[in-house]
Design a protein around this motif. Sequence first.
Motif, mmCIF file in Angstrom:
data_model
loop_
_atom_site.group_PDB
_atom_site.id
_atom_site.type_symbol
_atom_site.label_atom_id
_atom_site.label_comp_id
_atom_site.label_asym_id
_atom_site.label_seq_id
_atom_site.Cartn_x
_atom_site.Cartn_y
_atom_site.Cartn_z
ATOM 1 N N ILE A 199 0.864 -1.185 0.000
ATOM 2 C CA ILE A 199 0.000 0.000 0.000
ATOM 3 C C ILE A 199 0.902 1.237 0.000
ATOM 4 N N PRO A 200 0.844 2.008 -1.067
ATOM 5 C CA PRO A 200 1.870 3.042 -1.270
ATOM 6 C C PRO A 200 1.876 4.148 -0.209
ATOM 7 N N VAL A 201 0.720 4.403 0.421
ATOM 8 C CA VAL A 201 0.687 5.524 1.373
ATOM 9 C C VAL A 201 1.243 5.120 2.747
ATOM 10 N N LEU A 202 1.486 3.847 2.934
ATOM 11 C CA LEU A 202 1.953 3.387 4.250
ATOM 12 C C LEU A 202 3.448 3.083 4.223
ATOM 13 N N LEU A 205 -4.929 2.444 12.078
ATOM 14 C CA LEU A 205 -4.314 2.449 10.752
ATOM 15 C C LEU A 205 -5.352 2.699 9.662
ATOM 16 N N GLU A 207 4.065 -0.076 8.565
ATOM 17 C CA GLU A 207 2.595 -0.014 8.538
ATOM 18 C C GLU A 207 2.013 -1.035 7.557
ATOM 19 N N GLU A 252 -5.131 -2.389 -5.128
ATOM 20 C CA GLU A 252 -4.863 -2.212 -3.687
ATOM 21 C C GLU A 252 -6.007 -2.807 -2.852
ATOM 22 N N LEU A 261 -4.648 9.373 4.341
ATOM 23 C CA LEU A 261 -3.543 9.455 3.377
ATOM 24 C C LEU A 261 -4.028 9.253 1.947
#
Lengths: 234, 409
Positions: free
Chosen positions: A96-99, B3, A103, B303, B10
């Motif tokens: 997951i690119p934002v983490l 999270l 994370e 994703e 995010l």
Amino acid sequence: MLVELEDVSKRYQLGNLWVDALRGINLTIERGEFLAVKGPSGSGKSTLLNILSALDHCDSGSVEIEGINLSALNEHQCSLFRRRHIGIVFQSFNLIPVLTALENVIYPLTLSGTVNAKARAEKALEAVGLEQLMSQRPTQLSGGQMQRVAIARAIVSQPNLILADEPTANLDSVTSESIMSLMKQLNREQGVTFVIATHDNYVTGLASRVITVRDGELVEDEPSPPFTLQEAIA
Amino acid sequence: MGLGWKVALLNIMRNGRRSLITLAAIVFGCTSLIVFGGFVQSMYDGMRESMIRSQLGHIQIYANGYNQYGKAEPEKYLIPDRDLSTISQLIESESNALVVAPRLNFNGLLSDGKQSIAITGIGIDAEKEVMLSSAIRIVDGEDLFPEDIEAAHLGEGLFNALDVQVGDYLTLLASTQDGAINAVDVQVMGVISTGVKALDDRLLRVNLPLAQELLYTSDITRMVVLLDETQLTDTAISTLVSAFEQHHLDLELKSWEELAGYYHQVVGLFNGVFEFITVIVLIIVALSISNTMLMAVMERTRELGTIRAMGGTPRQVVSLILLESVFLGLIGSLLGLLMGALAAKGITYAEWMMPRPPGSTQDYPIRVFVVPDILFRTFLLGFAISLVSSLYPAVKASRLPVVKALRFT
């Protein structure tokens, strides 16, 4: 026995054509095996892994993993099954690119509401040698590092079965060797069962057992000596 | 912060431009509702206070039966002169009355020697009416004073219809209580505007003694009460009803709300318009958010497939998408409240003039109230529409076949 497939078949419709992706597959996998699935593109390797990971259902036959009949599970139960029993490593890492790396590894634990998620994730990242890069985002990591994070994410829930679909396909040879060594090490030290779909001869060379799938059929099954014995020889 | 919240937040920041467009849609929607709602409220308020302070007062007190039968036989439903001081004292002692003013209503003809025009006349206590009729504007001439025995104020339309100047004398004819015709001379002291054209075309105001002389009576039609605050009306009425009963005064009371039929029609009309505009704005905002979320889901198909592959349930995927909407809705609605309040203040401060409404004779400055109820309702609507419009994308995301999602490029 960890996995048992009996006469498993799967068909797909491609336009007006029906394609037999799997035809009457019979397969058993013992705990602790390091199994490679090889075969040409379109032979049914990925379909086999999808069925083993409960991402897809077979049309006929039965699939049992840890005594659970996957055909009887609904979508929600399949999700819970994957969460508890399966780790998946993708060819394209699928982080997951934002983490951050940490994370990303914590994420599957938060899905199940696991306590001490952070400590477990740190331990998993240490196991794959990324303790120095925990706070990095995927875009700041190399391909090999990303695959290590993906492996850490797969093992963090302590599954008994890890399925990897072409895990080295996007990596150079040196990195591929490093990743496979890591998987082999985890298999040896933690007893995790690996099933790896691959074209890579280096990967099949490391496997304790290699099966070959062609046109949806299991055409070759080469059992190797038991893992511990093989290691002893090595 | 869990999270899931972090991922949602995010993800919003990941596509900053698209999120900004979505936020802009929510902010625009909220601002529109706050400004239009505040404008409508200011119109209601202005119209209400104008009616109260130019014609109606907060409470009107009549002899019992006047409103049912008084138009046919007004002479039988007057408040007797002997009760006036008692009534006035009770009102002043029992309520927060600023002014208690007597009025004697009559119909008659006003003649300039060439033509006669039917008028609606009111005999007033000039001193008290200054405060009671503060919304009445003197267009020309001077105020009425009690000592100006023959003085009269003419509505602007009535004045224009006659061949007359301020200071000229006119003849006023009316029927006395006995049915006889009586006439008096009146001097045009001023020209007034109530803001209601239909009334300005017929209105004549004279001092009460002149009206009583004309009708040959010492009684009055009604007592008009102006309170400190409009909100005190209901309390004052119930207090006065008890007080009048205790003193055996056979009177009936009407609040401004019962007398202001036109006001209620306008309020009903504009409430309908406001609801219609609210629906349109919400649909536009909903489509914008839904479009954004669908694009977000499409771009993140792989994703989302990965999350499902890791063991995320369909419900957890729905929650993830809705969480993003919660953030967008919260941020957008709060910004919308801020922008709406600032826009309302700015527009009011600018004092732009609106053209006069139908039936009115005056332009008026745009005022936009910042109404807490509207702010609260708009916040809830903005937040709710963000959630509702994300439901379809969220459910769609949760139903993606995992295998196809993982292959998505």
